[in-house]
Write a protein that holds these residues in place. Structure first.
Motif, PDB file in Angstrom:
ATOM      1  N   ILE A 114      57.812 -85.932-107.382  1.00  0.00           N
ATOM      2  CA  ILE A 114      56.433 -86.257-106.987  1.00  0.00           C
ATOM      3  C   ILE A 114      56.189 -85.881-105.532  1.00  0.00           C
ATOM      4  O   ILE A 114      55.167 -85.263-105.192  1.00  0.00           O
ATOM      5  N   LEU A 115      57.124 -86.212-104.639  1.00  0.00           N
ATOM      6  CA  LEU A 115      56.945 -85.863-103.234  1.00  0.00           C
ATOM      7  C   LEU A 115      56.974 -84.355-103.027  1.00  0.00           C
ATOM      8  O   LEU A 115      56.239 -83.823-102.176  1.00  0.00           O
ATOM      9  N   LEU A 116      57.779 -83.644-103.796  1.00  0.00           N
ATOM     10  CA  LEU A 116      57.786 -82.190-103.685  1.00  0.00           C
ATOM     11  C   LEU A 116      56.478 -81.603-104.207  1.00  0.00           C
ATOM     12  O   LEU A 116      56.008 -80.571-103.711  1.00  0.00           O
ATOM     13  N   GLY A 117      55.879 -82.253-105.202  1.00  0.00           N
ATOM     14  CA  GLY A 117      54.554 -81.831-105.644  1.00  0.00           C
ATOM     15  C   GLY A 117      53.518 -82.035-104.557  1.00  0.00           C
ATOM     16  O   GLY A 117      52.641 -81.182-104.341  1.00  0.00           O
ATOM     17  N   LEU A 118      53.621 -83.156-103.845  1.00  0.00           N
ATOM     18  CA  LEU A 118      52.715 -83.398-102.727  1.00  0.00           C
ATOM     19  C   LEU A 118      52.931 -82.364-101.629  1.00  0.00           C
ATOM     20  O   LEU A 118      51.969 -81.909-100.993  1.00  0.00           O
ATOM     21  N   ALA A 119      54.178 -81.957-101.411  1.00  0.00           N
ATOM     22  CA  ALA A 119      54.463 -80.920-100.423  1.00  0.00           C
ATOM     23  C   ALA A 119      53.734 -79.627-100.784  1.00  0.00           C
ATOM     24  O   ALA A 119      53.196 -78.925 -99.894  1.00  0.00           O
ATOM     25  N   ARG A 120      53.686 -79.292-102.051  1.00  0.00           N
ATOM     26  CA  ARG A 120      52.950 -78.087-102.473  1.00  0.00           C
ATOM     27  C   ARG A 120      51.456 -78.224-102.159  1.00  0.00           C
ATOM     28  O   ARG A 120      50.823 -77.279-101.689  1.00  0.00           O
ATOM     29  N   MET A 121      50.911 -79.404-102.428  1.00  0.00           N
ATOM     30  CA  MET A 121      49.494 -79.635-102.145  1.00  0.00           C
ATOM     31  C   MET A 121      49.205 -79.510-100.650  1.00  0.00           C
ATOM     32  O   MET A 121      48.235 -78.879-100.238  1.00  0.00           O
ATOM     33  N   LEU A 122      50.053 -80.098 -99.830  1.00  0.00           N
ATOM     34  CA  LEU A 122      49.839 -80.088 -98.385  1.00  0.00           C
ATOM     35  C   LEU A 122      50.002 -78.694 -97.797  1.00  0.00           C
ATOM     36  O   LEU A 122      49.317 -78.326 -96.832  1.00  0.00           O
ATOM     37  N   SER A 123      50.906 -77.917 -98.366  1.00  0.00           N
ATOM     38  CA  SER A 123      51.109 -76.563 -97.854  1.00  0.00           C
ATOM     39  C   SER A 123      49.919 -75.667 -98.164  1.00  0.00           C
ATOM     40  O   SER A 123      49.678 -74.680 -97.453  1.00  0.00           O
ATOM     41  N   ARG A 124      49.152 -76.008 -99.195  1.00  0.00           N
ATOM     42  CA  ARG A 124      47.993 -75.196 -99.572  1.00  0.00           C
ATOM     43  C   ARG A 124      46.700 -75.697 -98.934  1.00  0.00           C
ATOM     44  O   ARG A 124      45.766 -74.915 -98.719  1.00  0.00           O
ATOM     45  N   HIS A 125      46.641 -77.001 -98.655  1.00  0.00           N
ATOM     46  CA  HIS A 125      45.427 -77.605 -98.117  1.00  0.00           C
ATOM     47  C   HIS A 125      45.815 -78.545 -96.984  1.00  0.00           C
ATOM     48  O   HIS A 125      46.146 -79.708 -97.206  1.00  0.00           O
ATOM     49  N   GLN A 126      45.767 -78.036 -95.755  1.00  0.00           N
ATOM     50  CA  GLN A 126      46.166 -78.797 -94.572  1.00  0.00           C
ATOM     51  C   GLN A 126      45.217 -79.976 -94.347  1.00  0.00           C
ATOM     52  O   GLN A 126      43.996 -79.833 -94.472  1.00  0.00           O
TER      53      GLN A 126
END
Length: 391
Positions: A114-126
Motif C-alpha cells: 500500500i505504501l509503495l502504491g502511495l509512492a507511485r501516486m506521489l511521484s506522479r502528482h507532487q
C-alpha cells in the motif's frame, strides 16, 4: 489513480515479500527490496533513508512550495511494517512462505505494498506544499521497531506533524473500517521470571532446592493480578504464556524454573504499578523457597491512542471515498507499537482498522494471508489524506 498494471505489479511485489519473510530485526532483504522499489518510482537516492532504527527505510516526497530549498508546510508520515512472524504457514498458495517457520501472517507485506502504491501516486502528482514521509518500519511484532526509529538521530529530520497508519483486520467486512478517537490498543510487556535452585536425585528431593512450588504458585498469583474485563482506564490483564520446570527426566529433581507472562493495561500509567506488583510476587516466591531470581522484560509496547484532529482527517477521507467506518470494536486488547509515534511532540496521529473480511482467517493464524484487493483502497485512503492536508 493507480492503473490495473500498477495493481498487478504491487500485488506481485506483495507476494514476493510473502515468499521471503523476515522476522523482527532481520528485515535486511525486505528493506533492500523496498528501497529498490522506491528508486524505481523515481525517488532520488538523497531522499531515501535506510538503516533507520535497524532496517527501517524512509522515503521523502517534497511538496511544490519551497523556501530556501526546504518544504513549506507540514510533514505528513504514513507508516507500514516490514517484519513477519516466527510461525509456520499452512497454505497451498503459489506465493506461500519459502522460509521454514517464518511467515507474513499479519499482513505487513500488504501494508508495504500500500505504501509503495502511495509512492507511485506521489511521484506522479507532487503535493502542493509540505512533504510526505513514507516510513517502512522494522520490528513491529516485538515492540522495538518504532521506538528504535524514533531514537535514531536521523529521524529528527523526518519528524512528522501528522502520522497515519492502517492495519488490515479480519472480522470486519471487507473494505469497511473501524475508526475512533481516543485509546486504540493496550500497553503491554512480556515478563520472564527465572528461578534457580539446586538439582538432586529424584529419590532424595530433600537434598536439592526445587522451584516447582514457586512456579506453580506464580502461575496462579500472576494471573490473579489482572483478569481482564471492560476496556476502561482500569483494565488489567496478565496472561501466562509459557512455563518450564527442569529437564525432561525422571531421575532428577529440577533446579531451574521459568514463568513467562504478558502484562497488559489500557493506558501507559497503570503499567508501572502492575509491573511492580508482579516483581513483588516473584521476589516473594523466590525468598520463600530459597531460590535465586532473575527477571527479564521483552516486547515492550506503549499504549496507542488516536488524536481527535488526525482521526477527523481520516474520517473525512473515508467519507469522501464512500468507505464505511464506525468505532466498531475499538479500543482493542492487542498491542501496536505505532504508539511510539503518537507520543512525539507536536505530532497528531491516527490508525484505522481496514476490514479483511468477516470470515477471513485471523491475524497470526497459520492459514492467514493478506487480501490483495485491499491494496487499492488503502492507497486511495492515504492519497486522499495527503491531498486534504497538503493540496
Amino acid at each position: 489513480m493507480l492503473t490495473d498494471f500498477d495493481i498487478s505489479e504491487l500485488t506481485a511485489f506483495r507476494r514476493q515479500l510473502h515468499r521471503f519473510p523476515e522476522v523482527s530485526g532481520q528485515e535486511r532483504g525486505t528493506a533492500a527490496w523496498v528501497a529498490a522499489a522506491l528508486a524505481a518510482c523515481g525517488v532520488s537516492p538523497g531522499r531515501i533513508v535506510t538503516g533507520l532504527g535497524g532496517h527501517g527505510v524512509a522515503a521523502v516526497f517534497d511538496g511544490a512550495a519551497l523556501f530556501d530549498g526546504a518544504a513549506v508546510g507540514p510533514t505528513v508520515m504514513f507508516r507500514a511494517e516490514l517484519d513477519a512472524l516466527p510461525i509456520t504457514e499452512l497454505s497451498n498458495a503459489a506465493h506461500r512462505s519459502s522460509i521454514p517457520g517464518v511467515a507474513h501472517l499479519c499482513g505487513h507485506d500488504g501494508h508495504v505494498a500500500i505504501l509503495l502504491g502511495l509512492a507511485r501516486m506521489l511521484s506522479r502528482h507532487q503535493p502542493a506544499r509540505g512533504r510526505v514521509v513514507l516510513m517502512f518500519q522494522p520490528a513491529e511484532e516485538d515492540g522495538s521497531g518504532a521506538a528504535a526509529v524514533v531514537a535514531d538521530a536521523r529521524f529528527d529530520d523526518l519528524h512528522p506533524d501528522w502520522a497515519f497508519a492502517l492495519h488490515n483486520f479480519p472480522g470486519i467486512a471487507r473494505g469497511e473500517c473501524w475508526l475512533a478517537a481516543g485509546p486504540l490498543s493496550c500497553a503491554s510487556v512480556g515478563m520472564r521470571v527465572m528461578l534457580e535452585g539446586k538439582t538432586s536425585h529424584a529419590a532424595q528431593p530433600e537434598r536439592g532446592v526445587s522451584p516447582g512450588l514457586a512456579v506453580a504458585g506464580l502461575i496462579a498469583d500472576l494471573g490473579a493480578l489482572g483478569r481482564g474485563g471492560d476496556l476502561g482506564d482500569a483494565f488489567r490483564l496478565v496472561t501466562i504464556t509459557h512455563a518450564r520446570l527442569g529437564e525432561p527426566a525422571f531421575g532428577t529433581s529440577p533446579a531451574h524454573g521459568e514463568v513467562w507472562a504478558t502484562l497488559r493495561t489500557m493506558l501507559d500509567a497503570p503499567m508501572a504499578a502492575l509491573k511492580a506488583q508482579a516483581v513483588a510476587l516473584a521476589e516473594a516466591a523466590a525468598k520463600t523457597h530459597g531460590l535465586a531470581l532473575r527477571i527479564e522484560w521483552h516486547d515492550n509496547f506503549a499504549a496507542c491512542a488516536n488524536d481527535p484532529a488526525a482521526t477527523d482527517h481520516m474520517a473525512r477521507a473515508l467519507d469522501s471515498l464512500g468507505m464505511t467506518h464506525a468505532p466498531g470494536g475499538l479500543p482493542m486488547r492487542p498491542s501496536e507499537d505505532f504508539g511510539a509515534f503518537d507520543k512525539l511532540p507536536g505530532c497528531k496521529s491516527a490508525m484505522v482498522m481496514l476490514g479483511a473480511g468477516v470470515d477471513h482467517a485471523a491475524l497470526h493464524n497459520p492459514d492467514y494471508d493478506f487480501p490483495d484487493d485491499l491494496i487499492a483502497p488503502g492507497v486511495r485512503l492515504f492519497d486522499r489524506i495527503t491531498r486534504d492536508l497538503l493540496g
